[in-house]
Design a protein around this motif. Structure first.
Motif, PDB file in Angstrom:
ATOM      1  N   SER A  72       0.844  -1.201   0.000  1.00  0.00           N
ATOM      2  CA  SER A  72       0.000   0.000   0.000  1.00  0.00           C
ATOM      3  C   SER A  72       0.872   1.241   0.000  1.00  0.00           C
ATOM      4  O   SER A  72       0.599   2.214  -0.721  1.00  0.00           O
ATOM      5  CB  SER A  72      -0.932   0.009   1.218  1.00  0.00           C
ATOM      6  OG  SER A  72      -1.847  -1.061   1.149  1.00  0.00           O
ATOM      7  N   LYS A  73       1.946   1.219   0.788  1.00  0.00           N
ATOM      8  CA  LYS A  73       2.886   2.360   0.780  1.00  0.00           C
ATOM      9  C   LYS A  73       3.528   2.507  -0.594  1.00  0.00           C
ATOM     10  O   LYS A  73       3.628   3.614  -1.131  1.00  0.00           O
ATOM     11  CB  LYS A  73       4.009   2.127   1.799  1.00  0.00           C
ATOM     12  CG  LYS A  73       3.608   2.253   3.244  1.00  0.00           C
ATOM     13  CD  LYS A  73       4.870   2.107   4.125  1.00  0.00           C
ATOM     14  CE  LYS A  73       4.527   1.660   5.524  1.00  0.00           C
ATOM     15  NZ  LYS A  73       5.708   1.189   6.270  1.00  0.00           N
ATOM     16  N   PHE A  74       3.980   1.393  -1.140  1.00  0.00           N
ATOM     17  CA  PHE A  74       4.670   1.389  -2.429  1.00  0.00           C
ATOM     18  C   PHE A  74       3.801   1.999  -3.529  1.00  0.00           C
ATOM     19  O   PHE A  74       4.286   2.697  -4.421  1.00  0.00           O
ATOM     20  CB  PHE A  74       5.043  -0.055  -2.769  1.00  0.00           C
ATOM     21  CG  PHE A  74       5.776  -0.258  -4.069  1.00  0.00           C
ATOM     22  CD1 PHE A  74       7.078   0.207  -4.238  1.00  0.00           C
ATOM     23  CD2 PHE A  74       5.188  -0.948  -5.125  1.00  0.00           C
ATOM     24  CE1 PHE A  74       7.769   0.001  -5.436  1.00  0.00           C
ATOM     25  CE2 PHE A  74       5.862  -1.164  -6.318  1.00  0.00           C
ATOM     26  CZ  PHE A  74       7.163  -0.682  -6.473  1.00  0.00           C
ATOM     27  N   LEU A  75       2.493   1.725  -3.459  1.00  0.00           N
ATOM     28  CA  LEU A  75       1.570   2.203  -4.497  1.00  0.00           C
ATOM     29  C   LEU A  75       0.859   3.494  -4.101  1.00  0.00           C
ATOM     30  O   LEU A  75       0.064   4.033  -4.876  1.00  0.00           O
ATOM     31  CB  LEU A  75       0.526   1.120  -4.808  1.00  0.00           C
ATOM     32  CG  LEU A  75       1.069  -0.206  -5.371  1.00  0.00           C
ATOM     33  CD1 LEU A  75      -0.026  -1.272  -5.402  1.00  0.00           C
ATOM     34  CD2 LEU A  75       1.648  -0.002  -6.771  1.00  0.00           C
ATOM     35  N   GLY A  76       1.133   3.967  -2.908  1.00  0.00           N
ATOM     36  CA  GLY A  76       0.477   5.182  -2.441  1.00  0.00           C
ATOM     37  C   GLY A  76      -1.023   5.008  -2.238  1.00  0.00           C
ATOM     38  O   GLY A  76      -1.822   5.871  -2.587  1.00  0.00           O
ATOM     39  N   MET A  77      -1.388   3.857  -1.664  1.00  0.00           N
ATOM     40  CA  MET A  77      -2.813   3.580  -1.457  1.00  0.00           C
ATOM     41  C   MET A  77      -3.046   3.226   0.014  1.00  0.00           C
ATOM     42  O   MET A  77      -2.112   3.198   0.804  1.00  0.00           O
ATOM     43  CB  MET A  77      -3.261   2.426  -2.358  1.00  0.00           C
ATOM     44  CG  MET A  77      -3.120   2.700  -3.851  1.00  0.00           C
ATOM     45  SD  MET A  77      -4.206   3.992  -4.496  1.00  0.00           S
ATOM     46  CE  MET A  77      -5.802   3.162  -4.472  1.00  0.00           C
ATOM     47  N   GLU A 176      -3.639  12.060 -14.208  1.00  0.00           N
ATOM     48  CA  GLU A 176      -4.085  13.190 -13.388  1.00  0.00           C
ATOM     49  C   GLU A 176      -5.285  13.906 -13.993  1.00  0.00           C
ATOM     50  O   GLU A 176      -6.219  14.256 -13.282  1.00  0.00           O
ATOM     51  CB  GLU A 176      -2.921  14.159 -13.162  1.00  0.00           C
ATOM     52  CG  GLU A 176      -1.952  13.604 -12.133  1.00  0.00           C
ATOM     53  CD  GLU A 176      -0.794  14.552 -11.827  1.00  0.00           C
ATOM     54  OE1 GLU A 176       0.241  14.402 -12.489  1.00  0.00           O
ATOM     55  OE2 GLU A 176      -0.958  15.403 -10.948  1.00  0.00           O
ATOM     56  N   LYS A 177      -5.249  14.081 -15.297  1.00  0.00           N
ATOM     57  CA  LYS A 177      -6.391  14.760 -15.948  1.00  0.00           C
ATOM     58  C   LYS A 177      -7.673  13.938 -15.830  1.00  0.00           C
ATOM     59  O   LYS A 177      -8.734  14.467 -15.515  1.00  0.00           O
ATOM     60  CB  LYS A 177      -6.077  15.018 -17.429  1.00  0.00           C
ATOM     61  CG  LYS A 177      -5.379  16.361 -17.660  1.00  0.00           C
ATOM     62  CD  LYS A 177      -5.398  16.750 -19.133  1.00  0.00           C
ATOM     63  CE  LYS A 177      -4.453  17.918 -19.381  1.00  0.00           C
ATOM     64  NZ  LYS A 177      -4.004  17.970 -20.783  1.00  0.00           N
ATOM     65  N   GLY A 204      -0.679   6.462  -6.021  1.00  0.00           N
ATOM     66  CA  GLY A 204      -2.130   6.508  -6.169  1.00  0.00           C
ATOM     67  C   GLY A 204      -2.767   7.748  -5.551  1.00  0.00           C
ATOM     68  O   GLY A 204      -3.672   8.347  -6.131  1.00  0.00           O
ATOM     69  N   LYS A 205      -2.298   8.131  -4.375  1.00  0.00           N
ATOM     70  CA  LYS A 205      -2.856   9.303  -3.681  1.00  0.00           C
ATOM     71  C   LYS A 205      -2.667  10.554  -4.543  1.00  0.00           C
ATOM     72  O   LYS A 205      -3.593  11.342  -4.718  1.00  0.00           O
ATOM     73  CB  LYS A 205      -2.118   9.532  -2.361  1.00  0.00           C
ATOM     74  CG  LYS A 205      -2.511   8.604  -1.247  1.00  0.00           C
ATOM     75  CD  LYS A 205      -3.549   9.254  -0.321  1.00  0.00           C
ATOM     76  CE  LYS A 205      -3.890   8.299   0.830  1.00  0.00           C
ATOM     77  NZ  LYS A 205      -4.458   7.021   0.384  1.00  0.00           N
ATOM     78  N   LYS A 206      -1.464  10.727  -5.047  1.00  0.00           N
ATOM     79  CA  LYS A 206      -1.145  11.905  -5.837  1.00  0.00           C
ATOM     80  C   LYS A 206      -1.972  11.925  -7.132  1.00  0.00           C
ATOM     81  O   LYS A 206      -2.331  12.987  -7.639  1.00  0.00           O
ATOM     82  CB  LYS A 206       0.337  11.830  -6.202  1.00  0.00           C
ATOM     83  CG  LYS A 206       1.065  13.157  -6.148  1.00  0.00           C
ATOM     84  CD  LYS A 206       2.551  12.926  -6.138  1.00  0.00           C
ATOM     85  CE  LYS A 206       3.307  13.865  -7.046  1.00  0.00           C
ATOM     86  NZ  LYS A 206       4.749  13.539  -7.039  1.00  0.00           N
ATOM     87  N   LEU A 207      -2.246  10.732  -7.644  1.00  0.00           N
ATOM     88  CA  LEU A 207      -2.975  10.631  -8.906  1.00  0.00           C
ATOM     89  C   LEU A 207      -4.497  10.632  -8.709  1.00  0.00           C
ATOM     90  O   LEU A 207      -5.257  10.532  -9.663  1.00  0.00           O
ATOM     91  CB  LEU A 207      -2.562   9.364  -9.657  1.00  0.00           C
ATOM     92  CG  LEU A 207      -1.099   9.271 -10.122  1.00  0.00           C
ATOM     93  CD1 LEU A 207      -0.774   7.863 -10.594  1.00  0.00           C
ATOM     94  CD2 LEU A 207      -0.825  10.285 -11.237  1.00  0.00           C
TER      95      LEU A 207
END
Lengths: 380, 380
Positions: A72-77, A176-177, A204-207
């Protein structure tokens, strides 16, 4: 019972041991040594379940539970579960958060598994526009149009799906769009990362994505079949709903999913993945070199330029020309590559082919380039 | 990103290498040598797909297509597909032939995965009666009653499901009787063979079953996760419906299922399976010997008698007695077995436990019996 089992004895596979494999669906799934070692330990049937107390994702020995948290950390989720692959991850999302007949808005480059998943879940779909030949890029604005159109005609939208990197052209979509559009319209957003997670960095969070479908065998140096579903905690209750009869068991996982060596191979490959995504720029350099060196030969790279992913699709009129006069017809290219210890290009193709040099050394990449050059120059 | 990958390095599994494993979910999944050899060849990601032209079940190299035809013969069925396991097979049937809200009539000993599968498919269920303590046998006639009751109350019945061998008591259900009821009432009939196919002989045609759900990791000497769905050709169109978008791809399979080493391990184990089901009587002899030798110790075998399957469930008041005075409390039995190189019995259990000696040599069986005898006699 008349069964001859001789054909199941001593089955071998030479391609990977003896050849350089250029098949894009295979390059991201090649195991590092540490994963091969773990397979010796866990190859028996239900081996991961020695110390299970009811839930695969909570097993502590081997540390599957910690692995999923780290993933989850690795993928930002927020939350991650093992699955059998990206398609199974997509289906789990569709079957839990959509209602029968809902529309999935998906990109014009979506993988076939996105369609089989939505058809299996009894959903409808609306495909967004992509750019014309030769770039075939996803047009993010088309999502807004299609969503408006569906809303105007009172269709219920269940999910926005985007293929992060498509398998046909290797285009990297503007997540992002699309994510912004999904968010502003209030729809859940799934990113199919079968060709991205494990190859390139993803956050994932950033996206702004709600779900990530990842593939162990395609891009995470794991034995197939294996994948991951990472979700935003907002959707935890829906996607991870548990059984009324067996309150511990998650319905969309049918209790447990990757109950065998694939998940162990993925765990053992984790450090390798963390390191390799840091070197994504070097992979792109190799890929771009291939394109630059082979285009003057009479190949034309299709899809966005320069390459932002290792999948390369070439149109190859020069192969077509040679096939007309070579007595091996369309098979000459496959045969000549094979002689040189190169495999993974479809047998008989002359109009176009796909390849990847992901994970090969610079020396191997040069060897591939020079081999193709010499084949064309000798036979043209 | 703060991820410590040390814990994923050098993960080992001693249980199977150094100990006799009595866990019933594991004994049928232990790989023969020939299957271990094939794993070296196919451990990379999408390795089975080198020569695929679009469908996993049609791959000729390695001969997956022939294997599935041979498996149909082995199980006495018409058509077989690889799946990720018995639960995935059951779900594929339920999701294709039942309509939302339909009732599944299933035995009172049904495995939890039958429930999660039907709940995921948005179905209802009606559980049939089983005999009381201590036999807990499925009562075939109860199927007729429950069906009548549902029909009387205008409920739609989508599927009749029977667990061939349940995992709690190891009772072998009377398939023919239930099959006759299903047939006479005109309902499709699924047999959950997770604990039977690959251990004991099965002839689907003779038993009048429409679907067999089998488990590679549980009873077919295969690496997990892997299974089979065998179907009667009458249901081919419904269960194996293909995608409208990609006409080659089967919806319930999400295109392809076991795309990796598990299916190869199953293929390599096939000859071993054919041979071992012929020796089922010898397995029952070993199992019955365990029961006969251990009951005088203060164990009581629950479930039908004599044993017709290798799963043994013992009530163990004697362990409870010892636990009261042993300073290790309930853990003494696990610890004492471990000292003697025996594993797979749940840690801390004293009231009852499950075990199996399936596939062990006679010498190993005697060693297990004598070890348990000596533990009880020393500590009682």
């Amino acid at each position: 019972m008349d069964i001859n089992t001789d054909k199941y004895k001593n089955i071998t596979r030479n391609l990977e041991r003896e050849m350089i494999n250029l098949n894009p669906i295979q390059r991201g799934g090649i195991l590092p040594t540490e994963s091969k070692k773990i397979i010796y330990e866990y190859w028996d049937g239900y081996s991961v379940c020695d110390y299970c107390s009811g839930r695969l994702d909570q097993i502590e020995t081997p540390p599957i539970n910690e692995f999923l948290e780290d993933m989850s950390k690795f993928l930002g989720m927020d939350i991650t579960r093992p699955t059998h692959g990206a398609r199974e991850s997509k289906y789990a999302v569709m079957n839990s958060i959509c209602k029968e007949g809902d529309y999935v808005v998906l990109d014009g480059n979506a993988h076939y598994t996105s369609y089989v998943a939505l058809e299996r879940a009894k959903l409808n779909y609306e495909k967004t526009d992509i750019e014309e030949y030769p770039t075939f890029r996803v047009i993010p604005e088309s999502y807004a149009e299609k969503i408006d159109m569906l809303e105007d005609s009172k269709k219920n939208i269940g999910l926005i799906l985007l293929t992060h990197v498509d398998g046909n052209y290797g285009n990297v979509a503007d997540v992002e769009k699309v994510g912004k559009i999904a968010k502003s319209k209030g729809y859940p957003f799934l990113l199919n990362c079968a060709y991205s997670a494990g190859r390139m960095p993803i956050d994932g969070k950033k996206l702004n994505v709600d779900f990530i479908a990842a593939s162990g065998h395609k891009s995470m140096a794991a034995s197939g079949p294996c994948g991951l579903l990472s979700i935003n905690k907002k959707y935890e209750n829906e996607v991870l709903e548990t059984s009324k009869v067996n309150v511990l068991k998650e319905l969309q996982m049918l209790g447990c999913t990757s109950r065998g060596i694939p998940i162990l191979s993925l765990m053992a490959s984790f450090e390798h993945l963390i390191e390799r995504v840091k070197k994504w720029d070097l992979e792109l350099e190799k890929t771009r070199k291939v394109v630059n060196e082979l285009e003057p030969l009479g190949f034309k790279q299709i899809g966005e330029k320069p390459r932002n992913h290792d999948i390369i699709r070439f149109e190859t009129p020069i192969l077509d020309e040679i096939a007309e006069k070579d007595k091996r017809r369309g098979f000459f290219f496959y045969e000549e590559l094979k002689k040189r210890g190169i495999g993974g290009i479809r047998r008989g193709v002359t109009k176009e082919f796909k390849m990847s040099v992901y994970g090969l050394t610079n020396t191997q990449v040069d060897y591939v380039i020079n081999s193709m050059k010499s084949i064309i120059n000798e036979l043209r």
